[in-house]
Design an enzyme around this catalytic site. Structure first.
Site, PDB file in Angstrom:
ATOM      1  N   ARG A 116       1.352  -1.017  -0.222  1.00  0.00           N
ATOM      2  CA  ARG A 116       0.201   0.089  -0.025  1.00  0.00           C
ATOM      3  C   ARG A 116       0.558   1.204   0.005  1.00  0.00           C
ATOM      4  O   ARG A 116       0.768   2.425  -0.283  1.00  0.00           O
ATOM      5  CB  ARG A 116      -1.285  -0.188   0.878  1.00  0.00           C
ATOM      6  CG  ARG A 116      -1.663   0.558   1.087  1.00  0.00           C
ATOM      7  CD  ARG A 116      -2.970   0.355   2.061  1.00  0.00           C
ATOM      8  NE  ARG A 116      -3.754   1.931   3.372  1.00  0.00           N
ATOM      9  CZ  ARG A 116      -4.662   2.371   2.836  1.00  0.00           C
ATOM     10  NH1 ARG A 116      -5.585   1.550   1.910  1.00  0.00           N
ATOM     11  NH2 ARG A 116      -5.597   3.754   3.174  1.00  0.00           N
ATOM     12  N   ILE A 130      -7.029   7.785  -1.006  1.00  0.00           N
ATOM     13  CA  ILE A 130      -6.955   6.378  -1.111  1.00  0.00           C
ATOM     14  C   ILE A 130      -8.127   6.105   0.219  1.00  0.00           C
ATOM     15  O   ILE A 130      -7.829   6.558   1.377  1.00  0.00           O
ATOM     16  CB  ILE A 130      -5.740   6.103  -0.517  1.00  0.00           C
ATOM     17  CG1 ILE A 130      -5.700   4.004  -0.792  1.00  0.00           C
ATOM     18  CG2 ILE A 130      -5.251   6.169  -0.047  1.00  0.00           C
ATOM     19  CD1 ILE A 130      -4.282   3.733  -0.844  1.00  0.00           C
ATOM     20  N   SER A 131      -9.027   4.621   0.270  1.00  0.00           N
ATOM     21  CA  SER A 131      -9.939   4.728   1.129  1.00  0.00           C
ATOM     22  C   SER A 131      -8.897   3.859   2.581  1.00  0.00           C
ATOM     23  O   SER A 131      -7.838   3.588   1.992  1.00  0.00           O
ATOM     24  CB  SER A 131     -11.244   3.454   0.551  1.00  0.00           C
ATOM     25  OG  SER A 131     -11.904   4.079  -0.375  1.00  0.00           O
ATOM     26  N   GLN A 132      -9.914   4.194   3.664  1.00  0.00           N
ATOM     27  CA  GLN A 132      -9.271   3.591   4.280  1.00  0.00           C
ATOM     28  C   GLN A 132      -9.042   1.445   4.707  1.00  0.00           C
ATOM     29  O   GLN A 132     -10.373   1.008   3.434  1.00  0.00           O
ATOM     30  CB  GLN A 132     -10.654   3.480   5.979  1.00  0.00           C
ATOM     31  CG  GLN A 132      -9.868   2.634   7.080  1.00  0.00           C
ATOM     32  CD  GLN A 132     -11.358   2.683   7.881  1.00  0.00           C
ATOM     33  OE1 GLN A 132     -11.895   3.049   7.275  1.00  0.00           O
ATOM     34  NE2 GLN A 132     -10.851   2.476   9.316  1.00  0.00           N
TER      35      GLN A 132
END
Ligand code: SAM
Length: 227
Positions: free
Chosen positions: A38, A64-66
């Site tokens: 990530r 960017i999502s959790q």
């Protein structure tokens, strides 16, 4: 900058504490999230925060999502391997990379050309040969690649777009946050013939889906006042 080993340790802790502990148990999904780096999908000055329990800025006013939200939305697709999947909202390319570990082919579409090109370059560098990045209005889907066994929308839509429902294969699933600026309902739609079953998962907060079946600039701003 942390070493690869330190990032790997952070990634392992992320999967254990944020994902497994909250009830995600699919072994293929957990393995995918253990393997996708990530920190290489976020801007370099955000890399040290990549494995924290929240979203991060990626430029062009987007996020960017959790990690947990990525895991839940992917889990809801119930991928077994070999499927053709569409993602609307490529952003950094991280969600597409997780999907690519679990499906046969991933089409992902982003409205900002700069984000799409950066995501494409990251995915190419990391060897994700089964992801195709498109630039355009994903609220209309990507008919050329349809039908899809899974569609995931990573931006908030006013309603589930008709075009996306039409591009689902029989038995296919659409996972989408539906609602406005003050919050959305994460929904899963399952196609059964020409009918759709819809279920509500839990409340979420996403940036807006724009485009023909998305939110207009003013509508999104005004939506909070209507509520
Ligand atoms: N999935 C991404 C990731 O893994 O980094 C995060 C996506 S971010 C929460 C939402 C993205 O949806 C933004 O990059 C935004 O530009 C994009 N977006 C919004 N409306 C869109 C549309 N109509 N078509 C394609 N992308 C759209």
């Amino acid at each position: 900058m942390l070493s690869d080993e330190e990032f790997a340790l952070q990634r392992e802790r992320m999967v254990r504490n944020q994902i497994e502990r909250r009830g995600i148990s699919d072994a293929r999904l957990l393995a995918a999230m253990r393997s996708v780096p990530r920190h290489l999908f976020v801007p370099p000055d955000e890399a040290e925060f990549a494995y924290q329990d929240g979203p991060l800025k990626i430029g062009s006013g987007q996020t960017i999502s959790q990690p947990y939200i990525v895991a839940v939305m992917t889990d809801l697709l119930e991928l077994k391997g070999g499927e053709t999947v569409l993602e609307v909202g490529t952003g950094s390319g991280y969600q597409a990379a997780v999907l690519a570990k679990l499906a046969g082919c991933v089409h992902t579409i982003e409205r900002f050309e700069g984000l799409a090109r950066r995501a494409q370059e990251t995915l190419r560098r990391l060897g994700f040969g089964n992801v195709i990045v498109h630039v355009g209005d994903g609220s209309l889907g990507w008919p050329e690649g349809a039908p899809y066994e899974g569609i995931i929308v990573t931006a908030a839509a006013p309603t589930a777009p008709k075009a996306l429902l039409e591009q689902l294969a029989p038995g296919g699933r659409l996972v989408i946050p539906v609602g406005g600026r003050d919050g959305q309902d994460l929904q899963r739609w399952v196609r059964e013939g020409d009918r759709f079953e819809v279920e509500s998962i839990f409340p979420v907060v996403f940036v807006p889906l724009r485009g023909a079946s998305g939110w207009g600039e003013d509508e999104w701003e005004r939506h909070a006042e209507w509520m």
